[in-house]
Design a protein around this motif. Structure first.
Motif, mmCIF file in Angstrom:
data_model
loop_
_atom_site.group_PDB
_atom_site.id
_atom_site.type_symbol
_atom_site.label_atom_id
_atom_site.label_comp_id
_atom_site.label_asym_id
_atom_site.label_seq_id
_atom_site.Cartn_x
_atom_site.Cartn_y
_atom_site.Cartn_z
ATOM 1 N N THR A 264 0.831 -1.205 0.000
ATOM 2 C CA THR A 264 0.000 0.000 0.000
ATOM 3 C C THR A 264 0.864 1.252 0.000
ATOM 4 O OG1 THR A 264 -1.747 -1.185 1.178
ATOM 5 C CG2 THR A 264 -1.839 1.213 1.221
ATOM 6 N N ILE A 265 1.897 1.263 0.830
ATOM 7 C CA ILE A 265 2.793 2.424 0.880
ATOM 8 C C ILE A 265 3.529 2.583 -0.447
ATOM 9 C CG2 ILE A 265 4.892 3.316 1.953
ATOM 10 C CD1 ILE A 265 3.843 2.107 4.604
ATOM 11 N N LEU A 266 4.011 1.480 -1.003
ATOM 12 C CA LEU A 266 4.730 1.540 -2.279
ATOM 13 C C LEU A 266 3.834 2.068 -3.397
ATOM 14 C CD1 LEU A 266 7.281 0.886 -3.964
ATOM 15 C CD2 LEU A 266 6.274 -1.375 -4.332
ATOM 16 N N TYR A 267 2.628 1.525 -3.511
ATOM 17 C CA TYR A 267 1.713 1.978 -4.562
ATOM 18 C C TYR A 267 1.314 3.440 -4.361
ATOM 19 C CZ TYR A 267 1.254 -2.823 -6.195
ATOM 20 O OH TYR A 267 1.498 -4.071 -6.689
ATOM 21 N N ALA A 268 1.160 3.856 -3.107
ATOM 22 C CA ALA A 268 0.825 5.257 -2.847
ATOM 23 C C ALA A 268 1.983 6.165 -3.253
ATOM 24 C CB ALA A 268 0.480 5.449 -1.380
ATOM 25 N N MET A 269 3.212 5.735 -2.965
ATOM 26 C CA MET A 269 4.382 6.542 -3.338
ATOM 27 C C MET A 269 4.546 6.616 -4.857
ATOM 28 S SD MET A 269 7.071 5.378 -0.348
ATOM 29 C CE MET A 269 8.434 5.550 -1.437
ATOM 30 N N LEU A 270 4.202 5.535 -5.555
ATOM 31 C CA LEU A 270 4.321 5.516 -7.010
ATOM 32 C C LEU A 270 3.144 6.197 -7.702
ATOM 33 C CD1 LEU A 270 5.597 1.865 -7.546
ATOM 34 C CD2 LEU A 270 6.928 3.981 -7.652
ATOM 35 N N GLY A 271 2.103 6.496 -6.924
ATOM 36 C CA GLY A 271 0.929 7.140 -7.492
ATOM 37 C C GLY A 271 0.015 6.191 -8.234
ATOM 38 N N THR A 272 0.159 4.906 -8.013
ATOM 39 C CA THR A 272 -0.670 3.927 -8.713
ATOM 40 C C THR A 272 -1.715 3.287 -7.804
ATOM 41 O OG1 THR A 272 0.943 2.177 -8.276
ATOM 42 C CG2 THR A 272 1.149 3.374 -10.370
ATOM 43 N N LEU A 273 -1.897 3.818 -6.607
ATOM 44 C CA LEU A 273 -2.877 3.271 -5.673
ATOM 45 C C LEU A 273 -4.259 3.795 -6.045
ATOM 46 C CD1 LEU A 273 -3.388 1.644 -3.073
ATOM 47 C CD2 LEU A 273 -3.143 3.771 -1.822
ATOM 48 N N HIS A 274 -5.156 2.881 -6.374
ATOM 49 C CA HIS A 274 -6.520 3.246 -6.734
ATOM 50 C C HIS A 274 -7.476 2.427 -5.878
ATOM 51 C CE1 HIS A 274 -5.035 5.459 -10.173
ATOM 52 N NE2 HIS A 274 -4.317 4.390 -10.520
ATOM 53 N N ILE A 275 -8.457 3.104 -5.319
ATOM 54 C CA ILE A 275 -9.451 2.439 -4.493
ATOM 55 C C ILE A 275 -10.552 1.901 -5.413
ATOM 56 C CG2 ILE A 275 -11.092 2.696 -2.601
ATOM 57 C CD1 ILE A 275 -8.216 3.098 -1.727
ATOM 58 N N ALA A 276 -10.847 0.623 -5.293
ATOM 59 C CA ALA A 276 -11.907 -0.007 -6.070
ATOM 60 C C ALA A 276 -12.971 -0.535 -5.104
ATOM 61 C CB ALA A 276 -11.346 -1.149 -6.904
ATOM 62 N N ALA A 277 -14.209 -0.523 -5.541
ATOM 63 C CA ALA A 277 -15.316 -0.966 -4.692
ATOM 64 C C ALA A 277 -15.164 -2.427 -4.275
ATOM 65 C CB ALA A 277 -16.633 -0.761 -5.414
ATOM 66 N N VAL A 278 -14.538 -3.239 -5.094
ATOM 67 C CA VAL A 278 -14.372 -4.656 -4.777
ATOM 68 C C VAL A 278 -13.511 -4.859 -3.526
ATOM 69 C CG1 VAL A 278 -12.353 -5.102 -6.228
ATOM 70 C CG2 VAL A 278 -14.030 -6.900 -5.870
ATOM 71 N N TRP A 279 -12.674 -3.896 -3.206
ATOM 72 C CA TRP A 279 -11.840 -3.984 -2.013
ATOM 73 C C TRP A 279 -12.662 -4.017 -0.735
ATOM 74 C CZ3 TRP A 279 -6.801 -0.657 -2.108
ATOM 75 C CH2 TRP A 279 -6.061 -0.964 -3.240
ATOM 76 N N PHE A 280 -13.879 -3.523 -0.790
ATOM 77 C CA PHE A 280 -14.712 -3.438 0.406
ATOM 78 C C PHE A 280 -15.540 -4.702 0.636
ATOM 79 C CE2 PHE A 280 -13.948 0.978 -0.796
ATOM 80 C CZ PHE A 280 -13.404 1.442 0.394
ATOM 81 N N LEU A 281 -15.498 -5.652 -0.285
ATOM 82 C CA LEU A 281 -16.295 -6.868 -0.129
ATOM 83 C C LEU A 281 -15.805 -7.744 1.029
ATOM 84 C CD1 LEU A 281 -16.949 -7.909 -3.829
ATOM 85 C CD2 LEU A 281 -18.508 -6.810 -2.222
ATOM 86 N N LEU A 282 -14.513 -7.972 1.109
ATOM 87 C CA LEU A 282 -13.991 -8.827 2.178
ATOM 88 C C LEU A 282 -14.177 -8.195 3.565
ATOM 89 C CD1 LEU A 282 -12.756 -11.586 2.519
ATOM 90 C CD2 LEU A 282 -10.510 -10.552 2.364
ATOM 91 N N PRO A 283 -13.845 -6.913 3.759
ATOM 92 C CA PRO A 283 -14.148 -6.316 5.071
ATOM 93 C C PRO A 283 -15.642 -6.343 5.396
ATOM 94 C CG PRO A 283 -12.597 -4.941 3.902
ATOM 95 C CD PRO A 283 -13.048 -5.995 2.940
#
Length: 116
Positions: free
Chosen positions: A26-45
């Motif tokens: 998560t930190i790496l993707y945020a630093m690279l600017g490629t971190l995107h939030i998708a609705a599917v990420w909320f299914l497991l939580p």
């Protein structure tokens, strides 16, 4: 130790590694600017929250506060991170004592702590 004990240790280490890997990615993707939030990420939580609320509904004498804590998922997540830290620290200490030959008498430390 039995095979079951070793299995529990392995699962604990895997859980700690998954949490550390998730945080690093998560930190790496945020630093690279490629971190995107998708609705599917909320299914497991959401599934975890539904399970926790279902379990809380089975508790006798529950109240609204109990259901709210189950739905928050934060207490469970905080405990999971703390448990991952315990596993990691214990294994690091164990490996360090094997490599350095320095051992702590943990029973003596326990007796000293209880004497205070």
């Amino acid at each position: 130790m039995t095979l079951r004990d070793w299995g529990q240790q392995l699962l604990g280490l895997c859980a700690a590694a998954v949490r550390a890997g998730w945080l690093a990615a998560t930190i790496l993707y945020a630093m690279l600017g490629t971190l995107h939030i998708a609705a599917v990420w909320f299914l497991l939580p959401a599934l975890f929250i539904a399970n926790d609320v279902k379990q809380a509904l089975r508790v006798p004498h529950r109240d609204t506060k109990d259901l709210l804590l189950a739905a928050l998922l934060l207490p469970q997540e905080a405990f999971a991170w703390m448990r991952a830290g315990w596993f990691s620290k214990a294994w690091i200490d164990c490996l360090w004592s094997k490599m350095s030959g320095q051992r702590k008498d943990r029973w003596q430390l326990q007796y000293a702590a209880e004497a205070k």
